[in-house]
Scaffold this motif. Structure first.
Motif: not given
Length: 394
Positions: A205-208, A231
């Motif tokens: 979660e929150g990675t690219t 994200s």
């Protein structure tokens, strides 16, 4: 279906007689399942680029004709051979090109999904049990009569037929209340893409992420990354028409190489300071693979190979480029162990964790299978679903 058990079934199949020759809908004979085999009535089957590649005969070593292609499907068990315990007549199942025997060193190990006996093998065209086929025909491609000749199997599955026979290791039981049309997608494309994001890369979660190639598998990667809470999901494709579909799968940014005057990886590094956490190469192009690798962040970037590489060229990397902490790995069937993990994945799809509806862009009757192939060749279809047989009741 009890009246057909133990008997040869005559049914319709789409037979490939040669490279790029139109598939012929004709009668074939399907033998009863032997030990540890399952005979399945195919209800729906969709068409994948792997089917297209086998039909065109692009890899001469893999050619085998006449042959029944198809590997993405859903069906119902008609009968089982000796020793089959985990499925029975009437069960709803999906075939998988990558099997799981449950007994070999790989199947009992949590590291890999490449079963020693039933892993995907594009060269395989005969059954494991006796080295024979379960398909035969007494009709030539022009409809004239002939002596009985065998018809080869494809990728452990062969689903462009009303009935097929598979090794039990390649049959996965699913919830009878599952939406059957959508479940066919789990045989290949969606599982391959989502699994690459979930199992192989383990997107956090929150990675690219960056996805190179927005076909069905690439969009499934994007959908998997979206479901994991990425994200930013950058979609890379030279076909701008795919961008609208990408938005439905969670793609947040689009890069069209045709619009750039610089390498794609440089543009991605501009968008995501230093590069993405994960990149996925879904085109099978080694030049694109290099861009995907360079688009990841030094120190921890991870590149996953999802595409099929037909070229004899090797990896376009210098060994020293791996010293900056970037990693590169391959993924087969998304790392899913089919019998152990696909039923749970199917349940997650039924709950809406992964959206399946957008992947089915066309539906045609079995008789229009050649039209379905053309839609895929022309880039006008993600998945064209064929109704192979009618479901009398559910």
């Amino acid at each position: 279906m009890a009246d057909t058990q133990g008997k040869v079934i005559t049914c319709r199949a789409a037979v490939a007689w040669g490279p790029e020759e139109p598939l012929v809908i004709q009668e074939i004979c399907v033998d009863p399942p032997q030990k540890m085999e399952v005979r399945v009535k195919i209800l729906y089957s969709s068409i994948c680029h792997t089917d297209l590649g086998a039909w065109t005969g692009v890899n001469e070593a893999e050619r085998a004709f006449p042959r029944i292609l198809g590997h993405e499907a859903v069906g119902i068990v008609e009968s089982v051979g000796e020793g089959v315990k985990d499925v029975k007549e009437g069960d709803y199942v999906i075939p998988t090109f990558n099997g799981e025997c449950g007994e070999c060193r790989v199947c009992t190990n949590g590291v890999s999904n490449l079963c020693e006996r039933y892993k995907v093998d594009p060269m395989k065209r005969l059954m494991v049990n006796d080295g024979g086929t379960r398909f035969s025909t007494t009709t030539n491609k022009d409809g004239s009569s002939s002596q009985s000749q065998r018809v080869y199997h494809f990728l452990n599955t062969s689903t462009f037929t009303e009935y097929t026979v598979l090794d039990s290791a390649c049959v996965v039981k699913i919830d009878p209340n599952a939406p059957l049309k959508q479940m066919s997608l789990l045989s290949c494309g969606v599982s391959t893409g989502v699994g690459a994001a979930w199992n192989t890369a383990n997107v956090k979660e929150g990675t690219t992420t960056a996805v190179f190639g927005l076909g069905s598998v690439g969009l499934a990667v994007a959908e998997g990354a979206r479901a994991r809470g990425a994200s930013r999901i950058i979609g890379v494709d030279a076909n701008a028409s795919k961008f609208e579909k990408g938005k439905l799968m969670g793609v947040t940014d689009f890069v069209n190489p045709k619009d750039l005057t610089k390498p794609v990886h440089e543009r991605i590094r501009e968008l995501i300071g230093g590069g993405v956490d994960y990149s996925f190469e879904c085109t099978g192009n080694v030049d694109v693979l290099r861009e995907a690798f360079l688009a990841t962040h030094a120190g921890w970037g991870s590149t996953v190979l999802v595409g099929i590489y037909l070229t004899p060229r090797t990896l376009p990397l210098h060994p020293m480029e791996l010293f900056d902490g970037r990693r590169i790995t391959g993924s087969i069937f998304g790392g899913f162990k089919p019998k152990s993990q696909l039923p749970n994945f199917a349940q997650q799809c039924m709950k809406g964790v992964v959206k399946l509806e957008p992947f089915i862009t066309n539906e045609l009757p079995f008789e229009k299978i050649n039209d379905a192939f053309q839609l895929l060749r022309d880039g006008k279809s993600l998945r064209c679903l064929l109704q192979i047989s009618k479901l009398l009741k559910k």
